[in-house]
Design an enzyme around this catalytic site. Structure first.
Site, PDB file in Angstrom:
ATOM      1  NE  ARG A 126      -4.146  -2.027   1.861  1.00  0.00           N
ATOM      2  CZ  ARG A 126      -3.982  -3.217   2.766  1.00  0.00           C
ATOM      3  NH1 ARG A 126      -2.955  -3.062   3.660  1.00  0.00           N
ATOM      4  NH2 ARG A 126      -4.796  -4.061   2.572  1.00  0.00           N
ATOM      5  CE  LYS A 148      -0.785  13.533 -14.767  1.00  0.00           C
ATOM      6  NZ  LYS A 148      -1.101  14.064 -15.959  1.00  0.00           N
ATOM      7  CD  GLU A 190       6.825  15.827 -22.613  1.00  0.00           C
ATOM      8  OE1 GLU A 190       6.251  16.804 -22.365  1.00  0.00           O
ATOM      9  OE2 GLU A 190       6.335  14.806 -23.006  1.00  0.00           O
ATOM     10  CE  LYS A 232       5.088  17.175 -14.272  1.00  0.00           C
ATOM     11  NZ  LYS A 232       5.249  16.172 -15.014  1.00  0.00           N
ATOM     12  CD  GLU A 242      -4.090  16.389 -15.777  1.00  0.00           C
ATOM     13  OE1 GLU A 242      -2.946  15.670 -15.825  1.00  0.00           O
ATOM     14  OE2 GLU A 242      -4.909  15.854 -16.832  1.00  0.00           O
ATOM     15  NE  ARG A 246       0.355  16.517 -12.874  1.00  0.00           N
ATOM     16  CZ  ARG A 246       1.121  15.963 -12.234  1.00  0.00           C
ATOM     17  NH1 ARG A 246       1.051  15.760 -10.885  1.00  0.00           N
ATOM     18  NH2 ARG A 246       2.335  14.928 -12.693  1.00  0.00           N
ATOM     19  CG  ASN A 250      -1.614  16.221 -20.300  1.00  0.00           C
ATOM     20  OD1 ASN A 250      -0.959  15.552 -20.278  1.00  0.00           O
ATOM     21  ND2 ASN A 250      -2.715  16.265 -19.401  1.00  0.00           N
ATOM     22  CG  HIS A 253       1.063  14.936 -23.678  1.00  0.00           C
ATOM     23  ND1 HIS A 253       1.610  16.309 -24.138  1.00  0.00           N
ATOM     24  CD2 HIS A 253       1.670  14.279 -23.055  1.00  0.00           C
ATOM     25  CE1 HIS A 253       2.758  16.025 -23.248  1.00  0.00           C
ATOM     26  NE2 HIS A 253       2.910  15.056 -22.660  1.00  0.00           N
ATOM     27  CG  HIS A 257      -1.368  10.003 -24.943  1.00  0.00           C
ATOM     28  ND1 HIS A 257      -1.936  10.570 -23.797  1.00  0.00           N
ATOM     29  CD2 HIS A 257       0.071  10.202 -24.647  1.00  0.00           C
ATOM     30  CE1 HIS A 257      -1.078  10.808 -22.804  1.00  0.00           C
ATOM     31  NE2 HIS A 257       0.153  10.565 -23.364  1.00  0.00           N
ATOM     32  CG  HIS A 270       5.627  10.517 -24.468  1.00  0.00           C
ATOM     33  ND1 HIS A 270       4.388  10.504 -24.509  1.00  0.00           N
ATOM     34  CD2 HIS A 270       5.938  11.479 -23.770  1.00  0.00           C
ATOM     35  CE1 HIS A 270       3.807  11.200 -23.650  1.00  0.00           C
ATOM     36  NE2 HIS A 270       4.698  12.112 -23.329  1.00  0.00           N
TER      37      HIS A 270
HETATM   38  P1  NAD Z   1      12.370   5.671 -22.075  1.00  0.00           P
HETATM   39  O1  NAD Z   1      12.319   5.527 -20.570  1.00  0.00           O
HETATM   40  O2  NAD Z   1      11.911   4.566 -23.043  1.00  0.00           O
HETATM   41  O3  NAD Z   1      14.020   5.970 -22.539  1.00  0.00           O
HETATM   42  C1  NAD Z   1      14.322   6.316 -23.891  1.00  0.00           C
HETATM   43  C2  NAD Z   1      15.382   5.422 -24.278  1.00  0.00           C
HETATM   44  O4  NAD Z   1      16.746   5.859 -23.953  1.00  0.00           O
HETATM   45  C3  NAD Z   1      15.297   3.791 -23.755  1.00  0.00           C
HETATM   46  O5  NAD Z   1      16.004   3.218 -24.711  1.00  0.00           O
HETATM   47  C4  NAD Z   1      16.274   3.944 -22.541  1.00  0.00           C
HETATM   48  O6  NAD Z   1      16.722   2.573 -22.233  1.00  0.00           O
HETATM   49  C5  NAD Z   1      17.383   4.757 -23.129  1.00  0.00           C
HETATM   50  N1  NAD Z   1      18.126   5.290 -22.168  1.00  0.00           N
HETATM   51  C6  NAD Z   1      17.817   5.892 -20.853  1.00  0.00           C
HETATM   52  N2  NAD Z   1      18.678   6.952 -20.509  1.00  0.00           N
HETATM   53  C7  NAD Z   1      19.672   6.630 -21.150  1.00  0.00           C
HETATM   54  C8  NAD Z   1      21.038   7.272 -21.219  1.00  0.00           C
HETATM   55  N3  NAD Z   1      21.500   8.049 -20.291  1.00  0.00           N
HETATM   56  N4  NAD Z   1      21.764   6.934 -22.266  1.00  0.00           N
HETATM   57  C9  NAD Z   1      21.529   6.034 -23.362  1.00  0.00           C
HETATM   58  N5  NAD Z   1      20.360   5.636 -23.366  1.00  0.00           N
HETATM   59  C10 NAD Z   1      19.376   5.742 -22.307  1.00  0.00           C
HETATM   60  O7  NAD Z   1      11.640   7.055 -22.658  1.00  0.00           O
HETATM   61  P2  NAD Z   1      11.563   8.372 -22.218  1.00  0.00           P
HETATM   62  O8  NAD Z   1      11.303   9.284 -23.278  1.00  0.00           O
HETATM   63  O9  NAD Z   1      12.768   8.735 -21.058  1.00  0.00           O
HETATM   64  O10 NAD Z   1      10.053   8.443 -21.586  1.00  0.00           O
HETATM   65  C11 NAD Z   1       9.013   8.237 -22.096  1.00  0.00           C
HETATM   66  C12 NAD Z   1       7.920   7.623 -21.209  1.00  0.00           C
HETATM   67  O11 NAD Z   1       7.898   8.705 -20.147  1.00  0.00           O
HETATM   68  C13 NAD Z   1       6.345   7.441 -21.891  1.00  0.00           C
HETATM   69  O12 NAD Z   1       6.026   6.402 -21.227  1.00  0.00           O
HETATM   70  C14 NAD Z   1       5.768   8.654 -21.157  1.00  0.00           C
HETATM   71  O13 NAD Z   1       4.196   8.230 -21.295  1.00  0.00           O
HETATM   72  C15 NAD Z   1       6.351   8.598 -19.979  1.00  0.00           C
HETATM   73  N6  NAD Z   1       6.138  10.139 -19.205  1.00  0.00           N
HETATM   74  C16 NAD Z   1       5.474  10.094 -18.264  1.00  0.00           C
HETATM   75  C17 NAD Z   1       5.350  11.495 -17.630  1.00  0.00           C
HETATM   76  C18 NAD Z   1       5.037  11.447 -16.228  1.00  0.00           C
HETATM   77  O14 NAD Z   1       4.516  12.647 -15.721  1.00  0.00           O
HETATM   78  N7  NAD Z   1       4.857  10.258 -15.377  1.00  0.00           N
HETATM   79  C19 NAD Z   1       5.343  12.443 -18.382  1.00  0.00           C
HETATM   80  C20 NAD Z   1       5.988  12.433 -19.555  1.00  0.00           C
HETATM   81  C21 NAD Z   1       6.303  11.250 -20.212  1.00  0.00           C
HETATM   82  N1  GLY Z   2       3.279  15.077 -18.041  1.00  0.00           N
HETATM   83  C1  GLY Z   2       1.978  15.531 -17.598  1.00  0.00           C
HETATM   84  C2  GLY Z   2       1.982  15.850 -16.246  1.00  0.00           C
HETATM   85  O1  GLY Z   2       3.076  15.208 -15.403  1.00  0.00           O
HETATM   86  O2  GLY Z   2       1.145  16.194 -15.672  1.00  0.00           O
END
Ligand code: NAD
Ligand code: GLY
Length: 368
Positions: A126, A148, A190, A232, A242, A246, A250, A253, A257, A270
Site C-alpha cells: 500500500r 504521475k 517537452e 513543472k 490534475e 496541471r 498535456n 498529448h 497519445h 513519446h
Molecule cells: P524511455 O524510458 O523509453 O527512454 C528512452 C530510451 O533511452 C530507452 O531505450 C532507454 O533505455 C534509453 N536510455 C535511458 N537513459 C539513457 C542514457 N542516459 N543513455 C542512453 N540511453 C538511455 O523513454 P523516455 O522518453 O525517457 O520516457 C517516455 C515515457 O515517459 C513514456 O512512457 C511517457 O508516457 C512517460 N511520461 C511520463 C510522464 C509523467 O508525468 N509520469 C511525463 C512524460 C512522459
Molecule cells: N506530463 C504531464 C503531467 O505530469 O501532468
C-alpha cells in the site's frame, strides 16, 4: 532568468509533508551517499533496464550507503514493456527479497522505468518510498517530477496508474552524453512545451539556445532543465491531481497519445508524438482565430530546430485519430477536451472546438 554557470541547482516541489527536492547538476550520480538522505530504511531495490544498467548501475550503487541491503532488477528496454506484467516482476522481486514497508525503490532510467517503478512503489504494501534518478532528457524535465506513475493498456496510453510522489529526484546531467540524438530531441519537445504553455520568455530563450542544447552545452542544458523543472514543480504544487491547471502539461498529448497508440508503443517516441501533437494544437488554435500564422510558424520552426517530426504518420486517418482521442483521460462524459494556445506562452483547456474544425485540421495536417 539566464544563468551562465553549469553548477548544481536545487529546487523543491512544495506539497506539504510530501514535499521533495530536485537536485540538478553534472556528476551527481556516483557521489558517495548522494541517495542516502532519502532512503526510508536500509532495504533498497534499484530498478533499471538493459540499456541503462551497463552505463549507470555501478554509479548508482556507489551513491548508496555501504550498509544498505541493495538488490537490482534489470528489466527489458522500451515503451512496449511499460505493462502491468513488468510491474508484477518488480513486486515479485520485492516479495522474494522479503522487503518490507520501509524499503526504497530507485528508478534508474528514462520515463518508462520511472513510471513503472513509481507505480510499483505506490502499490507495494500500500505504498513505499521511491527515488527518481532520471537518465533521459524527457524524464529529467518531465516524467520524474510530479508523481504521475503507471503503465499502458493495449487500448490506451497510461490508462492504469496512480499519483505517488517520489522522495527526491536526482538529475545527473552527465548521463545525457550517452543518449541517442533522437531521444534528446524527444526530450526537447517537452522542454518546448513549457515555453508554449506558460513562459513566453523561456520560449524566446529556447529559440536562441536550441543549437547549444542539441550540442549538450552544459550551461544551456542545466538552464533548460532547471527552468522546465521549476515550471513543472510550480504547476504540480498548484494542482497535484490534475483538477485544473496541471492538464495544461498535456499540450499536444491528446494528438500524440493517439499517434503512439495507433503506431504501436515504441515506434514513435513519446516526445516525437508530443512534438507533432503540439503543432497540431497550434494549427487548431489558429483555425479558432487565437494564434496568427507568424506564431504557428514559430512553433513549427522551433520544433524543426529540435529535429522533431512536423507531420503525422502517413497511415493515420481522421477516424484513427478520433477513435483514440475519445479515450483521452481529460475528456469528461463524451466531450473531447483539448489543450490549445490562446497565445504563445498561454495555454488553456477547451471543450468547445467544433468537431468539424477538428476534423478539418486533422485532414489537412501533413502526413509523412
Ligand atoms: P524511455 O524510458 O523509453 O527512454 C528512452 C530510451 O533511452 C530507452 O531505450 C532507454 O533505455 C534509453 N536510455 C535511458 N537513459 C539513457 C542514457 N542516459 N543513455 C542512453 N540511453 C538511455 O523513454 P523516455 O522518453 O525517457 O520516457 C517516455 C515515457 O515517459 C513514456 O512512457 C511517457 O508516457 C512517460 N511520461 C511520463 C510522464 C509523467 O508525468 N509520469 C511525463 C512524460 C512522459
Ligand atoms: N506530463 C504531464 C503531467 O505530469 O501532468
Amino acid at each position: 532568468m539566464i544563468e551562465t554557470s553549469a553548477g548544481p541547482r536545487i529546487l523543491e516541489v512544495s506539497l506539504g509533508e510530501r514535499s521533495y527536492p530536485i537536485h540538478i547538476g553534472p556528476g551527481l550520480l556516483g557521489e558517495p551517499d548522494a541517495l542516502t538522505p532519502w532512503l526510508a530504511g536500509r532495504q533498497v531495490m534499484v530498478v533499471t533496464n538493459e540499456v541503462v544498467a551497463p552505463l549507470y548501475l555501478q554509479r548508482c550503487r556507489a551513491s548508496l550507503p555501504a550498509d544498505a541491503e541493495v538488490r537490482e532488477l534489470v528489466l527489458p528496454d522500451g515503451e512496449a514493456t511499460k505493462t502491468l506484467e513488468s510491474v508484477s516482476r518488480i513486486w515479485d522481486a520485492l516479495l522474494e527479497a522479503g522487503f518490507n514497508r520501509r524499503c526504497t525503490l530507485i528508478a534508474l532510467g528514462g520515463g518508462v522505468i520511472g513510471d513503472m517503478v513509481g507505480f510499483a512503489a505506490a502499490c507495494y504494501q500500500r505504498g513505499v518510498a521511491f527515488i527518481q534518478v532520471p537518465t533521459t532528457l524527457l524524464s529529467q524535465v518531465d516524467s520524474s517530477v510530479g508523481g504521475k506513475t503507471g503503465v499502458n493498456h493495449p487500448l490506451g496510453k497510461n490508462m492504469i496508474g496512480a499519483f505517488w510522489q517520489p522522495r527526491a529526484v536526482l538529475i545527473d546531467t552527465d548521463t545525457l552524453v550517452s543518449l541517442p540524438p533522437r531521444e534528446l530531441s524527444a526530450g526537447l519537445a517537452e522542454v518546448i512545451k513549457y515555453g508554449l504553455i506558460r513562459d513566453a520568455a523561456f520560449l524566446d530563450w529556447l529559440e536562441g539556445a536550441m543549437a547549444d542544447l542539441r550540442a549538450l552545452e552544459p550551461a544551456a542544458l542545466i538552464q533548460a532543465i532547471e527552468c522546465s523543472c521549476a515550471l513543472k514543480a510550480q504547476i504540480v504544487a498548484e494542482d497535484e491531481t490534475e483538477q485544473g491547471v496541471r492538464a495544461l502539461l498535456n499540450l499536444g498529448h491528446t494528438f500524440g497519445h493517439a499517434i503512439e497508440a495507433h503506431q504501436g508503443y515504441g515506434k514513435w517516441l513519446h516526445g516525437e508524438a508530443v512534438g507533432a501533437g503540439m503543432l497540431m494544437a497550434a494549427e487548431l488554435s489558429a483555425r479558432l482565430g487565437w494564434l496568427d500564422e507568424a506564431a504557428v510558424s514559430r512553433v513549427r520552426d522551433i520544433l524543426a530546430a529540435a529535429a522533431l517530426p512536423l507531420a503525422a504518420p502517413a497511415d493515420m486517418s481522421v477516424g484513427d485519430f478520433l477513435v483514440r482521442m475519445r479515450l483521452d483521460k481529460k475528456n469528461i462524459d463524451s466531450r473531447l477536451r483539448l489543450i490549445l494556445l490562446r497565445e504563445l506562452g498561454d495555454a488553456c483547456l477547451s471543450d468547445e472546438t467544433p468537431p468539424e474544425l477538428l476534423e478539418a485540421l486533422i485532414e489537412a495536417f501533413p502526413r509523412g
